[in-house]
Design a protein around this motif. Sequence first.
Motif, PDB file in Angstrom:
ATOM      1  N   PHE A   1      -7.161   2.068 -14.621  1.00 13.29           N
ATOM      2  CA  PHE A   1      -6.986   2.819 -13.385  1.00 13.29           C
ATOM      3  C   PHE A   1      -5.623   2.405 -12.865  1.00 13.29           C
ATOM      4  O   PHE A   1      -5.393   1.228 -12.563  1.00 13.29           O
ATOM      5  N   ASP A   2      -4.700   3.354 -12.806  1.00 13.45           N
ATOM      6  CA  ASP A   2      -3.304   3.090 -12.480  1.00 13.45           C
ATOM      7  C   ASP A   2      -3.015   3.544 -11.050  1.00 13.45           C
ATOM      8  O   ASP A   2      -3.424   4.634 -10.652  1.00 13.45           O
ATOM      9  N   VAL A   3      -2.300   2.709 -10.287  1.00 11.42           N
ATOM     10  CA  VAL A   3      -2.068   2.972  -8.864  1.00 11.42           C
ATOM     11  C   VAL A   3      -0.590   2.868  -8.526  1.00 11.42           C
ATOM     12  O   VAL A   3       0.105   1.947  -8.978  1.00 11.42           O
ATOM     13  N   ALA A   4      -0.122   3.817  -7.705  1.00 14.92           N
ATOM     14  CA  ALA A   4       1.230   3.787  -7.137  1.00 14.92           C
ATOM     15  C   ALA A   4       1.098   3.846  -5.616  1.00 14.92           C
ATOM     16  O   ALA A   4       0.339   4.668  -5.095  1.00 14.92           O
TER      17      ALA A   4
ATOM     18  N   HIS B   1       3.408  -0.793  -7.855  1.00 18.39           N
ATOM     19  CA  HIS B   1       2.611  -0.287  -8.975  1.00 18.39           C
ATOM     20  C   HIS B   1       1.647  -1.355  -9.467  1.00 18.39           C
ATOM     21  O   HIS B   1       1.988  -2.539  -9.502  1.00 18.39           O
ATOM     22  N   GLY B   2       0.463  -0.923  -9.853  1.00 16.63           N
ATOM     23  CA  GLY B   2      -0.502  -1.840 -10.444  1.00 16.63           C
ATOM     24  C   GLY B   2      -1.538  -1.088 -11.243  1.00 16.63           C
ATOM     25  O   GLY B   2      -1.655   0.134 -11.137  1.00 16.63           O
TER      26      GLY B   2
ATOM     27  N   PHE C   1       4.544   7.101   3.426  1.00 16.57           N
ATOM     28  CA  PHE C   1       4.622   5.639   3.504  1.00 16.57           C
ATOM     29  C   PHE C   1       3.219   5.037   3.686  1.00 16.57           C
ATOM     30  O   PHE C   1       2.440   5.482   4.526  1.00 16.57           O
ATOM     31  N   GLY C   2       2.914   4.040   2.858  1.00 15.73           N
ATOM     32  CA  GLY C   2       1.632   3.350   2.950  1.00 15.73           C
ATOM     33  C   GLY C   2       0.477   4.071   2.278  1.00 15.73           C
ATOM     34  O   GLY C   2      -0.642   3.574   2.271  1.00 15.73           O
ATOM     35  N   LYS C   3       0.736   5.229   1.696  1.00 17.44           N
ATOM     36  CA  LYS C   3      -0.305   5.972   0.971  1.00 17.44           C
ATOM     37  C   LYS C   3      -0.285   5.573  -0.501  1.00 17.44           C
ATOM     38  O   LYS C   3       0.736   5.127  -1.020  1.00 17.44           O
ATOM     39  N   TRP C   4      -1.403   5.780  -1.169  1.00 23.47           N
ATOM     40  CA  TRP C   4      -1.498   5.447  -2.588  1.00 23.47           C
ATOM     41  C   TRP C   4      -2.158   6.586  -3.348  1.00 23.47           C
ATOM     42  O   TRP C   4      -2.876   7.404  -2.769  1.00 23.47           O
TER      43      TRP C   4
END
Length: 181
Positions: free
Chosen positions: A81-84, A118-119, A94-97
């Motif tokens: 599960f990849d997150v930006a 990123h994670g 700003f501050g949203k993912w």
Amino acid sequence: MRATPTAIPEVIVIEPKVFGDSRGFFYESFNQQGFDEAIGKHVDFVQDNHSRSSKGVLRGLHYQIQQPQGKLVRVVSGAVFDVAVDIRKSSPTFGKWVGVELNEENHKQLWVPPGFAHGFLVLSETADFLYKTTDYYSLTAERAILWCDRQLSILWPGVGVPTLSSKDELASEFANAELFS
């Protein structure tokens, strides 16, 4: 290839054309011209990276405050599960993912432009994660935001307590992080 903007339009899901039959499959994993057309500008990549991680490992949320890196990420074995996260103070998002599952079956790639943390979390027994970067790694410029930051409220799937590096255990809260203007 097909390019689909996410809820944060600069973060784009790239889906290559996959040609498969009973023997297996073939696809062009990167084409500079096609990529540039997909994101609407030219991007130079300078480094390729490959990590292998076990189930439950969470890497991130990483970024470089100087020498910011854009990343084109994909999984060649397993699933993540990849997150930006948009960490540009001047941005309307700003501050949203956004989060996308990348795996060896869907062949999706995610373009994470500079200015984002990123994670990823490994969902399969292991995952081989490959990514291209637009700038070189810099230890002194690297920063990390806490994966479970309450302000960001990222909905990581099926997570109790993930396996983290010591660096990620000591990551900053979003409110205290050094961010982009």
